[in-house]
Design a protein around this motif. Structure first.
Motif, mmCIF file in Angstrom:
data_model
loop_
_atom_site.group_PDB
_atom_site.id
_atom_site.type_symbol
_atom_site.label_atom_id
_atom_site.label_comp_id
_atom_site.label_asym_id
_atom_site.label_seq_id
_atom_site.Cartn_x
_atom_site.Cartn_y
_atom_site.Cartn_z
ATOM 1 N N ARG A 83 -7.120 2.971 -13.969
ATOM 2 C CA ARG A 83 -7.626 4.074 -13.278
ATOM 3 C C ARG A 83 -8.911 3.921 -12.650
ATOM 4 O O ARG A 83 -9.036 4.594 -11.566
ATOM 5 N N PHE A 84 -9.449 2.628 -12.676
ATOM 6 C CA PHE A 84 -10.483 2.197 -11.867
ATOM 7 C C PHE A 84 -9.979 1.721 -10.299
ATOM 8 O O PHE A 84 -10.626 1.646 -9.475
ATOM 9 N N ALA A 85 -8.610 1.717 -10.094
ATOM 10 C CA ALA A 85 -8.058 1.790 -8.774
ATOM 11 C C ALA A 85 -8.644 2.919 -8.079
ATOM 12 O O ALA A 85 -9.088 2.575 -6.933
ATOM 13 N N VAL A 86 -8.938 3.978 -8.437
ATOM 14 C CA VAL A 86 -9.629 5.325 -7.729
ATOM 15 C C VAL A 86 -10.660 4.851 -7.095
ATOM 16 O O VAL A 86 -11.320 5.132 -6.044
ATOM 17 N N HIS A 87 -11.638 4.442 -8.095
ATOM 18 C CA HIS A 87 -12.973 3.990 -7.793
ATOM 19 C C HIS A 87 -13.047 2.905 -6.686
ATOM 20 O O HIS A 87 -13.712 3.153 -5.833
ATOM 21 N N ALA A 88 -12.359 1.965 -6.813
ATOM 22 C CA ALA A 88 -12.086 0.886 -5.641
ATOM 23 C C ALA A 88 -11.936 1.407 -4.687
ATOM 24 O O ALA A 88 -12.169 0.976 -3.519
ATOM 25 N N PHE A 89 -10.765 2.319 -4.507
ATOM 26 C CA PHE A 89 -10.350 2.799 -3.071
ATOM 27 C C PHE A 89 -11.301 3.892 -2.548
ATOM 28 O O PHE A 89 -11.515 3.860 -1.453
ATOM 29 N N ALA A 90 -12.131 4.522 -3.464
ATOM 30 C CA ALA A 90 -13.233 5.499 -3.113
ATOM 31 C C ALA A 90 -14.291 4.509 -2.339
ATOM 32 O O ALA A 90 -14.837 4.805 -1.302
ATOM 33 N N VAL A 91 -14.586 3.197 -2.997
ATOM 34 C CA VAL A 91 -15.623 2.323 -2.179
ATOM 35 C C VAL A 91 -15.261 1.715 -1.097
ATOM 36 O O VAL A 91 -15.778 1.631 -0.127
ATOM 37 N N MET A 116 -10.855 1.173 20.132
ATOM 38 C CA MET A 116 -10.281 0.747 18.805
ATOM 39 C C MET A 116 -10.212 2.243 18.038
ATOM 40 O O MET A 116 -9.829 2.086 17.006
ATOM 41 N N GLU A 117 -10.195 3.350 18.791
ATOM 42 C CA GLU A 117 -9.993 4.521 18.270
ATOM 43 C C GLU A 117 -8.696 4.867 17.249
ATOM 44 O O GLU A 117 -8.718 5.269 16.433
ATOM 45 N N ILE A 118 -7.621 4.430 17.902
ATOM 46 C CA ILE A 118 -6.352 4.370 17.431
ATOM 47 C C ILE A 118 -6.429 3.682 16.197
ATOM 48 O O ILE A 118 -5.964 4.185 15.200
ATOM 49 N N MET A 119 -6.738 2.467 16.327
ATOM 50 C CA MET A 119 -6.892 1.578 14.963
ATOM 51 C C MET A 119 -7.593 2.005 13.935
ATOM 52 O O MET A 119 -7.363 2.068 12.723
ATOM 53 N N HIS A 120 -8.785 2.607 14.390
ATOM 54 C CA HIS A 120 -9.433 3.348 13.512
ATOM 55 C C HIS A 120 -8.965 4.518 12.741
ATOM 56 O O HIS A 120 -9.237 4.740 11.545
ATOM 57 N N GLY A 121 -8.342 5.312 13.507
ATOM 58 C CA GLY A 121 -7.561 6.390 12.828
ATOM 59 C C GLY A 121 -6.678 6.021 12.040
ATOM 60 O O GLY A 121 -6.314 6.577 10.756
ATOM 61 N N VAL A 122 -5.932 4.923 12.170
ATOM 62 C CA VAL A 122 -4.737 4.296 11.348
ATOM 63 C C VAL A 122 -5.149 3.806 9.986
ATOM 64 O O VAL A 122 -4.864 3.933 8.932
ATOM 65 N N ILE A 123 -6.459 2.988 10.140
ATOM 66 C CA ILE A 123 -7.175 2.744 8.976
ATOM 67 C C ILE A 123 -7.645 3.876 8.242
ATOM 68 O O ILE A 123 -7.519 3.805 6.955
ATOM 69 N N PHE A 124 -8.364 4.702 8.759
ATOM 70 C CA PHE A 124 -8.902 5.814 8.133
ATOM 71 C C PHE A 124 -7.643 6.501 7.302
ATOM 72 O O PHE A 124 -7.656 6.950 6.106
ATOM 73 N N ALA A 125 -6.593 6.587 7.715
ATOM 74 C CA ALA A 125 -5.180 7.351 7.251
ATOM 75 C C ALA A 125 -4.950 6.504 6.036
ATOM 76 O O ALA A 125 -4.438 7.076 5.164
ATOM 77 N N GLY A 126 -4.825 5.111 6.323
ATOM 78 C CA GLY A 126 -4.491 4.325 5.138
ATOM 79 C C GLY A 126 -5.343 4.434 4.125
ATOM 80 O O GLY A 126 -5.033 4.579 2.711
ATOM 81 N N CYS A 127 -6.690 4.418 4.392
ATOM 82 C CA CYS A 127 -7.913 4.698 3.341
ATOM 83 C C CYS A 127 -7.749 5.911 2.422
ATOM 84 O O CYS A 127 -7.769 5.856 1.125
ATOM 85 N N LEU A 128 -7.340 7.040 3.196
ATOM 86 C CA LEU A 128 -7.237 8.243 2.602
ATOM 87 C C LEU A 128 -5.836 8.411 1.625
ATOM 88 O O LEU A 128 -5.926 8.762 0.556
ATOM 89 N N PHE A 129 -4.742 7.533 2.236
ATOM 90 C CA PHE A 129 -3.539 7.759 1.458
ATOM 91 C C PHE A 129 -3.619 6.936 0.110
ATOM 92 O O PHE A 129 -3.275 7.413 -0.982
ATOM 93 N N PHE A 130 -4.294 5.604 0.297
ATOM 94 C CA PHE A 130 -4.369 4.848 -0.959
ATOM 95 C C PHE A 130 -5.419 5.378 -2.085
ATOM 96 O O PHE A 130 -4.917 5.470 -3.400
ATOM 97 N N LEU A 131 -6.503 6.310 -1.649
ATOM 98 C CA LEU A 131 -7.332 6.957 -2.577
ATOM 99 C C LEU A 131 -6.622 8.134 -3.061
ATOM 100 O O LEU A 131 -6.576 8.361 -4.367
ATOM 101 N N TRP A 132 -5.986 8.916 -2.205
ATOM 102 C CA TRP A 132 -5.179 10.227 -2.790
ATOM 103 C C TRP A 132 -4.084 9.605 -3.643
ATOM 104 O O TRP A 132 -3.848 10.010 -4.697
ATOM 105 N N TYR A 133 -3.275 8.443 -3.349
ATOM 106 C CA TYR A 133 -2.194 8.086 -4.040
ATOM 107 C C TYR A 133 -2.710 7.581 -5.707
ATOM 108 O O TYR A 133 -2.081 7.947 -6.779
ATOM 109 N N ALA A 134 -3.705 6.834 -5.620
ATOM 110 C CA ALA A 134 -4.287 6.494 -6.860
ATOM 111 C C ALA A 134 -4.988 7.465 -7.553
ATOM 112 O O ALA A 134 -4.536 7.911 -8.972
ATOM 113 N N TRP A 135 -5.519 8.599 -7.120
ATOM 114 C CA TRP A 135 -5.968 9.613 -7.831
ATOM 115 C C TRP A 135 -4.912 10.653 -8.291
ATOM 116 O O TRP A 135 -5.017 11.047 -9.540
ATOM 117 N N THR A 136 -3.835 10.850 -7.597
ATOM 118 C CA THR A 136 -2.486 11.435 -8.106
ATOM 119 C C THR A 136 -1.944 10.659 -9.313
ATOM 120 O O THR A 136 -1.671 11.293 -10.248
#
Length: 144
Positions: A83-91, A116-136
């Motif tokens: 469950r600590f995956a959620v914390h790590a992805f939040a960090v 770098m805006e497009i790449m930043h958007g892709v990274i942001f989406a990845g961060c959100l996805f991994f956090l959401w997935y671990a939380w779910t």
């Protein structure tokens, strides 16, 4: 006593893909520290971007480390069903957001982050996805 949930197939898929995706970020951090300008040039960074990297304050390296390695550690914890995956992805997400704030608002050379805006958007989406997935997965009882 709660019944242990079986590991769904998609956790392994997300975990393995996460190792590649987040592993690249961690590798980029490590190679930036080891090879410096040679690594930046190999990745086709402009001289302005390289100069901006050299101008990073010390605290930005902590932020960068937290963002990249937090994601890789989160992926490992996800594969171990912790469950600590959620914390790590939040960090990791927090580190990424702080790096954006620095790059676009605090940095003396705000132009280095542009382009770098497009790449930043892709990274942001990845961060959100991994956090959401671990939380779910934690809410469903898959992570312990």
């Amino acid at each position: 006593m709660a019944e242990a949930r079986k590991t769904p197939w998609h956790l392994w898929l997300v975990g393995v893909l996460g190792l590649f995706w987040n592993g690249f970020g961690a590798t980029d951090f490590a190679m930036s520290m080891i090879q410096g300008d040679a690594w930046y040039r190999m990745n086709r960074m402009t001289e302005a971007q390289i100069a901006a990297m050299h101008a990073y304050p010390a605290w930005m390296y902590v932020v960068w480390f937290a963002g990249t390695w937090g994601a890789l550690i989160g992926t490992g914890l996800l594969l171990f069903r912790s469950r600590f995956a959620v914390h790590a992805f939040a960090v990791s997400l927090l580190g990424f957001l702080m790096s954006l704030v620095y790059g676009y608002f605090i940095s003396p050379d705000k132009t280095a982050a542009h382009g770098m805006e497009i790449m930043h958007g892709v990274i942001f989406a990845g961060c959100l996805f991994f956090l959401w997935y671990a939380w779910t997965m934690a809410k469903k009882g898959v992570l312990r």
